[in-house]
Design a protein around this motif. Sequence first.
Motif, mmCIF file in Angstrom:
data_model
loop_
_atom_site.group_PDB
_atom_site.id
_atom_site.type_symbol
_atom_site.label_atom_id
_atom_site.label_comp_id
_atom_site.label_asym_id
_atom_site.label_seq_id
_atom_site.Cartn_x
_atom_site.Cartn_y
_atom_site.Cartn_z
ATOM 1 N N ARG A 136 0.838 -1.215 0.000
ATOM 2 C CA ARG A 136 0.000 0.000 0.000
ATOM 3 C C ARG A 136 0.866 1.257 0.000
ATOM 4 O O ARG A 136 0.635 2.193 -0.771
ATOM 5 N N LEU A 137 1.895 1.268 0.835
ATOM 6 C CA LEU A 137 2.799 2.423 0.889
ATOM 7 C C LEU A 137 3.533 2.613 -0.436
ATOM 8 O O LEU A 137 3.708 3.745 -0.906
ATOM 9 N N LEU A 138 3.964 1.529 -1.042
ATOM 10 C CA LEU A 138 4.654 1.597 -2.332
ATOM 11 C C LEU A 138 3.731 2.156 -3.404
ATOM 12 O O LEU A 138 4.146 2.996 -4.222
ATOM 13 N N GLU A 139 2.469 1.724 -3.411
ATOM 14 C CA GLU A 139 1.511 2.205 -4.397
ATOM 15 C C GLU A 139 1.218 3.688 -4.221
ATOM 16 O O GLU A 139 0.840 4.363 -5.177
ATOM 17 N N GLU A 140 1.404 4.215 -2.999
ATOM 18 C CA GLU A 140 1.246 5.642 -2.743
ATOM 19 C C GLU A 140 2.480 6.437 -3.162
ATOM 20 O O GLU A 140 2.500 7.654 -3.049
ATOM 21 N N GLY A 141 3.528 5.737 -3.607
ATOM 22 C CA GLY A 141 4.721 6.422 -4.087
ATOM 23 C C GLY A 141 5.870 6.491 -3.096
ATOM 24 O O GLY A 141 6.894 7.099 -3.382
ATOM 25 N N HIS A 142 5.718 5.872 -1.939
ATOM 26 C CA HIS A 142 6.782 5.862 -0.940
ATOM 27 C C HIS A 142 7.821 4.784 -1.276
ATOM 28 O O HIS A 142 7.514 3.810 -1.956
ATOM 29 N N THR A 143 9.031 4.956 -0.769
ATOM 30 C CA THR A 143 9.987 3.860 -0.741
ATOM 31 C C THR A 143 9.891 3.254 0.656
ATOM 32 O O THR A 143 9.513 3.925 1.614
ATOM 33 N N VAL A 144 10.236 1.971 0.754
ATOM 34 C CA VAL A 144 10.118 1.263 2.020
ATOM 35 C C VAL A 144 11.400 0.479 2.261
ATOM 36 O O VAL A 144 11.902 -0.193 1.364
ATOM 37 N N THR A 145 11.927 0.588 3.477
ATOM 38 C CA THR A 145 13.055 -0.243 3.889
ATOM 39 C C THR A 145 12.486 -1.420 4.659
ATOM 40 O O THR A 145 11.799 -1.241 5.666
ATOM 41 N N LEU A 146 12.769 -2.618 4.153
ATOM 42 C CA LEU A 146 12.177 -3.827 4.705
ATOM 43 C C LEU A 146 13.260 -4.745 5.255
ATOM 44 O O LEU A 146 14.149 -5.168 4.510
ATOM 45 N N PRO A 147 13.209 -5.071 6.562
ATOM 46 C CA PRO A 147 14.141 -6.070 7.093
ATOM 47 C C PRO A 147 13.875 -7.414 6.418
ATOM 48 O O PRO A 147 12.718 -7.784 6.213
ATOM 49 N N LEU A 148 14.938 -8.120 6.086
ATOM 50 C CA LEU A 148 14.788 -9.381 5.365
ATOM 51 C C LEU A 148 14.612 -10.542 6.323
ATOM 52 O O LEU A 148 15.274 -10.626 7.354
ATOM 53 N N ARG A 149 13.704 -11.451 5.944
ATOM 54 C CA ARG A 149 13.462 -12.673 6.689
ATOM 55 C C ARG A 149 13.645 -13.850 5.733
ATOM 56 O O ARG A 149 13.255 -13.778 4.575
ATOM 57 N N GLY A 150 14.209 -14.897 6.232
ATOM 58 C CA GLY A 150 14.359 -16.103 5.425
ATOM 59 C C GLY A 150 15.755 -16.231 4.848
ATOM 60 O O GLY A 150 16.590 -15.333 4.979
ATOM 61 N N TYR A 151 15.974 -17.353 4.204
ATOM 62 C CA TYR A 151 17.307 -17.702 3.720
ATOM 63 C C TYR A 151 17.363 -17.870 2.214
ATOM 64 O O TYR A 151 18.362 -18.325 1.676
#
Length: 150
Positions: free
Chosen positions: A12-27
């Motif tokens: 939703r934030l991306l579609e509003e034009g924001h950039t997002v910093t996302l912590p990574l999960r998984g291998y």
Amino acid sequence: MANAVLLPEVVRLLEEGHTVTLPLRGYSMRPFLENGRDKALLSKPESINVGDAVLAEIAPKHFVLHRIVSIKGDHVILRGDGNIGVEHCRLGNVKATAIGFYRKGREKLDSTDGLKWRVYSWIWLRLLPLRRYLLFAMHPHIPRRWKKKK
């Protein structure tokens, strides 16, 4: 927070034009991106190309951050750098592109359009036939006595 709750909000934030910093999960993006250590800087995709690291919804509320290995019409094939198998989605299910990664606790972004990332990507994508053996050798399940001592 569960990915099924967090990632739709990220989209939703991306579609509003924001950039997002996302912590990574998984291998699935090993050996260069690690669970809990690294972060991805995501933006709404302007264009989508083979080799891009993207956030894609491969099933309802099931997202992966993997690299595009093939695009045929509307069909996209994805593979995590640490995976042997592939996932599938439609172009419309690609929700974000990674514009860079914060690795190893650094505050400096490793940009996906930088030389370092492009060279790594070029090499790693061509190692696919050998990747199974390389990933096995790097896997933490191997007893220490088998690994070379420093």
